[in-house]
Design a protein around this motif. Structure first.
Motif, PDB file in Angstrom:
ATOM      1  N   ASP A   1       0.822  -1.208   0.000  1.00 47.79           N
ATOM      2  CA  ASP A   1       0.000   0.000   0.000  1.00 47.79           C
ATOM      3  C   ASP A   1       0.857   1.259   0.000  1.00 47.79           C
ATOM      4  N   VAL A   2       2.004   1.210   0.660  1.00 47.71           N
ATOM      5  CA  VAL A   2       2.901   2.372   0.670  1.00 47.71           C
ATOM      6  C   VAL A   2       3.447   2.635  -0.734  1.00 47.71           C
ATOM      7  N   LEU A   3       3.862   1.584  -1.432  1.00 43.59           N
ATOM      8  CA  LEU A   3       4.405   1.756  -2.779  1.00 43.59           C
ATOM      9  C   LEU A   3       3.333   2.185  -3.764  1.00 43.59           C
ATOM     10  N   VAL A   4       2.091   1.729  -3.565  1.00 41.97           N
ATOM     11  CA  VAL A   4       0.996   2.174  -4.429  1.00 41.97           C
ATOM     12  C   VAL A   4       0.774   3.678  -4.284  1.00 41.97           C
ATOM     13  N   THR A   5       0.845   4.184  -3.053  1.00 43.68           N
ATOM     14  CA  THR A   5       0.696   5.620  -2.837  1.00 43.68           C
ATOM     15  C   THR A   5       1.831   6.402  -3.508  1.00 43.68           C
ATOM     16  N   CYS A   6       3.042   5.867  -3.466  1.00 42.24           N
ATOM     17  CA  CYS A   6       4.166   6.516  -4.172  1.00 42.24           C
ATOM     18  C   CYS A   6       3.891   6.585  -5.668  1.00 42.24           C
ATOM     19  N   ASN A   7       3.326   5.512  -6.212  1.00 41.17           N
ATOM     20  CA  ASN A   7       2.990   5.480  -7.633  1.00 41.17           C
ATOM     21  C   ASN A   7       1.938   6.531  -7.954  1.00 41.17           C
ATOM     22  N   PHE A   8       0.941   6.699  -7.078  1.00 38.71           N
ATOM     23  CA  PHE A   8      -0.093   7.705  -7.284  1.00 38.71           C
ATOM     24  C   PHE A   8       0.495   9.118  -7.275  1.00 38.71           C
ATOM     25  N   LEU A   9       1.447   9.363  -6.397  1.00 42.56           N
ATOM     26  CA  LEU A   9       2.044  10.698  -6.325  1.00 42.56           C
ATOM     27  C   LEU A   9       2.791  11.054  -7.604  1.00 42.56           C
ATOM     28  N   PHE A  10       3.541  10.107  -8.151  1.00 44.93           N
ATOM     29  CA  PHE A  10       4.222  10.369  -9.420  1.00 44.93           C
ATOM     30  C   PHE A  10       3.202  10.520 -10.551  1.00 44.93           C
ATOM     31  N   ARG A  11       2.093   9.781 -10.470  1.00 38.99           N
ATOM     32  CA  ARG A  11       1.060   9.905 -11.497  1.00 38.99           C
ATOM     33  C   ARG A  11       0.405  11.279 -11.448  1.00 38.99           C
ATOM     34  N   ASP A  12       0.076  11.754 -10.239  1.00 39.87           N
ATOM     35  CA  ASP A  12      -0.581  13.049 -10.100  1.00 39.87           C
ATOM     36  C   ASP A  12       0.345  14.209 -10.413  1.00 39.87           C
ATOM     37  N   ALA A  13       1.668  13.976 -10.371  1.00 39.46           N
ATOM     38  CA  ALA A  13       2.611  15.061 -10.676  1.00 39.46           C
ATOM     39  C   ALA A  13       2.606  15.430 -12.143  1.00 39.46           C
ATOM     40  N   GLY A  14       2.017  14.581 -12.997  1.00 34.60           N
ATOM     41  CA  GLY A  14       1.938  14.888 -14.419  1.00 34.60           C
ATOM     42  C   GLY A  14       2.935  14.098 -15.218  1.00 34.60           C
ATOM     43  N   THR A  15       2.828  14.268 -16.527  1.00 36.31           N
ATOM     44  CA  THR A  15       3.690  13.521 -17.456  1.00 36.31           C
ATOM     45  C   THR A  15       4.957  14.282 -17.823  1.00 36.31           C
ATOM     46  N   ASN A  16       5.154  15.481 -17.243  1.00 34.62           N
ATOM     47  CA  ASN A  16       6.330  16.283 -17.605  1.00 34.62           C
ATOM     48  C   ASN A  16       7.502  16.060 -16.664  1.00 34.62           C
ATOM     49  N   LEU A  17       7.489  14.962 -15.920  1.00 36.79           N
ATOM     50  CA  LEU A  17       8.606  14.659 -15.029  1.00 36.79           C
ATOM     51  C   LEU A  17       9.702  13.961 -15.817  1.00 36.79           C
ATOM     52  N   ALA A  18      10.330  14.703 -16.704  1.00 37.40           N
ATOM     53  CA  ALA A  18      11.417  14.129 -17.502  1.00 37.40           C
ATOM     54  C   ALA A  18      12.709  14.236 -16.707  1.00 37.40           C
ATOM     55  N   GLY A  19      13.344  13.114 -16.473  1.00 33.74           N
ATOM     56  CA  GLY A  19      14.590  13.130 -15.731  1.00 33.74           C
ATOM     57  C   GLY A  19      14.715  11.926 -14.821  1.00 33.74           C
ATOM     58  N   ASN A  20      15.420  12.115 -13.752  1.00 32.15           N
ATOM     59  CA  ASN A  20      15.728  11.044 -12.804  1.00 32.15           C
ATOM     60  C   ASN A  20      14.660  11.015 -11.719  1.00 32.15           C
TER      61      ASN A  20
ATOM     62  N   GLU B   1       3.862 -10.997  -2.401  1.00 28.19           N
ATOM     63  CA  GLU B   1       3.695 -10.887  -3.845  1.00 28.19           C
ATOM     64  C   GLU B   1       3.138  -9.524  -4.273  1.00 28.19           C
ATOM     65  N   PRO B   2       2.134  -8.944  -3.575  1.00 33.55           N
ATOM     66  CA  PRO B   2       1.666  -7.608  -3.992  1.00 33.55           C
ATOM     67  C   PRO B   2       2.769  -6.549  -3.956  1.00 33.55           C
ATOM     68  N   ALA B   3       3.634  -6.617  -2.951  1.00 27.68           N
ATOM     69  CA  ALA B   3       4.716  -5.635  -2.863  1.00 27.68           C
ATOM     70  C   ALA B   3       5.673  -5.798  -4.036  1.00 27.68           C
ATOM     71  N   ARG B   4       5.966  -7.045  -4.434  1.00 26.18           N
ATOM     72  CA  ARG B   4       6.845  -7.265  -5.588  1.00 26.18           C
ATOM     73  C   ARG B   4       6.205  -6.723  -6.858  1.00 26.18           C
ATOM     74  N   THR B   5       4.891  -6.915  -7.009  1.00 29.71           N
ATOM     75  CA  THR B   5       4.192  -6.450  -8.207  1.00 29.71           C
ATOM     76  C   THR B   5       4.231  -4.930  -8.313  1.00 29.71           C
ATOM     77  N   VAL B   6       3.947  -4.244  -7.196  1.00 32.08           N
ATOM     78  CA  VAL B   6       3.951  -2.783  -7.223  1.00 32.08           C
ATOM     79  C   VAL B   6       5.363  -2.260  -7.483  1.00 32.08           C
ATOM     80  N   TYR B   7       6.373  -2.902  -6.907  1.00 30.66           N
ATOM     81  CA  TYR B   7       7.758  -2.481  -7.169  1.00 30.66           C
ATOM     82  C   TYR B   7       8.096  -2.650  -8.656  1.00 30.66           C
ATOM     83  N   GLY B   8       7.592  -3.713  -9.290  1.00 32.83           N
ATOM     84  CA  GLY B   8       7.810  -3.881 -10.724  1.00 32.83           C
ATOM     85  C   GLY B   8       7.145  -2.787 -11.539  1.00 32.83           C
TER      86      GLY B   8
END
Length: 753
Positions: free
Chosen positions: A180-199, A219-226
């Motif tokens: 669940d923590v990694l899913v929230t990280c994924n949401f934050l990068f998603r909400d930041a927009g598609t202009n996050l070009a870089g590292n 297994e869910p944690a491995r999937t989200v990390y992938g």
């Protein structure tokens, strides 16, 4: 720079040898990925253990130093990196996510689409002063509450209340699953927009090596990390050691992060009470230095192979050395609720009418000769004007009339005066329009922009065209006069550029060759010859990249760019073996611990002072110039006390060896003016001063230097009677030589009067 001629061709590898199969045909191109921007999401565990203070310690002075919590130290690192990136990376993004927060006390705004138990304290967005001031004020309140506990050892250290109120920890039974923590990280990068070009990176900080779900539900944690890895998001972990427990990443984290079992294994000799956040603090210091803004200087094609460059790939060039300045201030409009930047627009107007000129009405002209002879280049040339044509016609008519009169007089038998007809003859009779055009030296030569660009580029488009390969033996150190560039492959224009670039780099390193090329980096630059020197990738002891793989582009000088070295460089005295040994000992004692000098680790003190003022204004802080000057802003100041402590004895011995060297004394006498009192009172050898008598015999005593005359007079106790002019002193010394004779043994004897 020379190429291969004659017998040197035997050293050139053939194309067959370059195309021969190799054991390491597979080239790793993963290290060529380059990012100019950095986007960091701090993912910090806010559990009860992370908010428990570390044990108190004492400093060198015996004073009590209260232990801070891991959460406190992690947030200090967040503030440090954000304040630094205002200067080093203003286009970078930073976000702060905390997890294991009490769901009942989490602000409703942060529970929109994120998992319960998480709190988004700062969204992932570009660095701005308002976001930084918010977290800075939070840390200032925490510092005041932390310092209020005093230095009394009987008072137990507790965490500042502001952290417990802002980030209330959840119960042990309610701690979150890492998926669940990694899913929230994924949401934050998603909400930041598609202009996050870089590292894009996640800095994960935790002290729990066996979180909930570690035993059965991995297994869910491995999937989200992938999923994060597929989007180009990497995870940097910073595991915190508790005072009574050493963090063991092999229990859970190495499994879901797909790491080797022993990659982050703790060292056996590490102390059990080591500060687990030391690595984070070190990474923050390195992050501020390494991730300064990187700007692409040019993106052009690289051509090689065949006669005209049949193989073409894309590359980008980066400057190796650049001058860091304060930057140009922007013009702003100080009206309204916000400060607006002024849009600059340039227009050209006519000097006569004041009307705005179009781009087609403006050209470029170069001055040639005296500008005052022609008033305006737009006006027609007088020699081509109608007025000049009329005058030419009148002259032609007059010539015809005079020629007709002369022929009539010749027919009548009269004498003809040549001057009356202007010296014309029948064969040279002029007709209207037969006059030869005269060459006019115009003072302004006008060209179009395309013509000017053609003159500068000589028809060569911006590119790097490799002419051939040669050995490093043909390079000379003194031919490197300008700052070099470093080129990387660029996949935007040509697909497969990275693989081709890596293969060429590998071949050049294997055969110890470099490329000779003709280059033009930008449209406003001139073509230049350069060499492409390969650089192999190297790593540090910790496994990190030390030097990236690529080519250094070194611009070769033209013939008139090379100057002869000054005489002082060629006529220096060589040190003796003993002096060289002493200096070698000094150098060994004063070496940098890192092994090499890192210029980026020593910022410009003037710029540091300037940015300290800007930060205080942006964050609405008080700025005291006296206190700021007392801070460690000038890291370039030599630590002379440490230098003398480490190599003071060798320095004294080396200076003594120079003073005892007779060559240094002779060089001082012959070429340096001794103006100090110590130099004037130095003992002078009579043999060195007999040349003045020889100059007097040759009647060239006025060629001697004033100081030499004074030294001679002082040695022989000749009174100059206070004379300061050179002519007067030469006269006194000449009178002395006339009344003195010198025998063969060097003794003195007065002449008979």
């Amino acid at each position: 720079m020379s190429s291969y001629y004659g017998d040197r061709s035997r050293d050139v590898p053939s194309w067959e040898s370059l195309e021969a199969p190799d054991e390491d045909d597979i080239v790793d191109t993963s290290e060529y990925a380059y990012a100019s921007r950095d986007h960091i999401l701090f993912c910090i565990d806010a559990s009860q253990s992370m908010q428990t203070p570390f044990p108190d310690t004492t400093n060198d002075d015996g004073e009590l130093v209260r232990g801070k919590t891991a959460l406190h130290q992690a947030l200090e690192a967040v503030v440090k990196i954000q304040r630094s990136k205002v200067i080093t990376g203003p286009a970078d993004s930073v976000g702060v996510l905390l997890w294991n927060i009490d769901p009942g006390n989490t602000p409703s705004s942060s529970q929109a689409s994120y998992k319960p138990g998480t709190q988004v304290y700062q969204n992932l967005r570009t660095i701005n002063a308002e976001e930084i001031k918010r977290i800075v004020k939070l840390m200032e309140r925490a510092k005041d509450q932390y310092d209020a506990q005093g230095k009394d050892e009987d008072v137990k250290t507790v965490q500042p209340e502001v952290f417990s109120e802002t980030f209330p920890p959840c119960d042990k039974s309610e701690e979150m699953n890492i998926a669940d923590v990694l899913v929230t990280c994924n949401f934050l990068f998603r909400d930041a927009g598609t202009n996050l070009a870089g590292n894009k990176r996640v800095f994960l900080v935790t002290d729990n090596d066996y979180p909930p779900g570690s035993k059965m539900n991995r297994e869910p944690a491995r999937t989200v990390y992938g999923d994060l890895s597929s989007y180009g998001i990497s995870i940097n972990t910073f595991f915190v050691d508790r005072p009574d427990h050493k963090f063991n990443p092999t229990l859970y984290w190495n499994d879901i992060l797909q790491r080797e079992p022993d990659e982050n294994a703790p060292e056996e000799d590490a102390p059990p009470d080591a500060d687990g956040l030391a690595e984070l603090a070190e990474v923050m210091n390195d992050l501020v230095i390494r991730h300064a803004p990187k700007r692409v200087q040019f993106s052009i094609p690289l051509k090689f192979g065949g006669r005209d460059g049949e193989i073409e790939i894309g590359i980008s060039g980066y400057a190796m050395v650049s001058t860091q300045g304060k930057g140009q201030p922007k013009l702003v409009r100080m009206r309204g609720q916000t400060v607006e930047e002024v849009q600059i627009k340039s227009e050209y107007t006519s000097a006569e009418t004041g009307a705005v000129l179009k781009d087609t009405e403006i050209g470029q002209a170069f001055q040639f000769g005296n500008e005052s002879t022609v008033k305006n280049v737009i006006e027609p040339n007088w020699w081509e004007s109608a007025e000049h044509q009329v005058e030419q016609q009148m002259v032609a008519d007059e010539v015809l009339r005079l020629d007709k009169e002369r022929r009539q007089k010749e027919d009548e038998g009269e004498d003809v005066d040549v001057s009356e007809t202007g010296g014309t003859q029948r064969k040279e009779k002029l007709q209207p329009g037969d006059e030869k055009p005269k060459v006019v030296a115009r003072t302004r030569l006008q060209f179009t922009n395309d013509e000017v660009a053609e003159f500068k580029s000589m028809g060569l488009k911006p590119q790097i065209k490799i002419l051939g390969f040669q050995s490093p033996d043909h390079l000379a150190f003194e031919e490197n006069l300008k700052h070099s560039y470093f080129i990387y492959p660029n996949e935007n224009e040509y697909t497969g550029s990275t693989r081709t670039f890596a293969a060429m780099l590998k071949s050049c390193i294997k055969f110890n060759k470099h490329a000779l090329a003709l280059s033009r980096f930008r449209t406003n630059t001139q073509p230049e010859f350069c060499v492409l020197i390969p650089q192999e990738e190297s790593f540090t002891k910790d496994g990190g990249q030390d030097q990236p793989p690529g080519f250094h582009v070194i611009i070769l000088p033209f013939r008139d760019d090379i100057r002869r070295p000054p005489k002082n460089m060629n006529e220096n005295l060589l040190a003796s073996d003993r002096q060289a040994k002493l200096m070698s000992n000094i150098v060994k004692r004063l070496r940098i611990k890192a092994g090499h000098y890192r210029s980026e680790a020593y910022p410009n003190p003037a710029l540091a002072y300037h940015y300290a003022q800007l930060q205080s204004l942006a964050f609405e802080e008080d700025f005291d110039p006296s206190s700021a000057a007392g801070q460690d802003l000038d890291k370039t100041f030599p630590k002379w006390w440490g230098m003398h402590k480490a190599a003071g004895e060798f320095m004294s011995e080396f200076n003594k060896s120079i003073e005892e060297d007779d060559r240094a004394v002779e060089s001082l006498k012959g070429g340096t003016k001794r103006t100090t009192k110590a130099a004037a009172e130095e003992e002078i050898d009579e043999a060195d001063l007999k040349d003045l008598r020889g100059l007097w015999k040759l009647d060239k005593l006025d060629k001697a230097k004033v100081q030499e005359i004074r030294d001679y007079a002082k040695f022989h106790k000749i009174s100059l009677n206070g004379k300061t002019k050179k002519g007067d002193m030469v006269g006194i010394l000449s009178w002395y030589f006339q009344n003195e004779q010198t025998d063969d043994t060097g003794g003195k004897k007065k002449s008979k009067k």
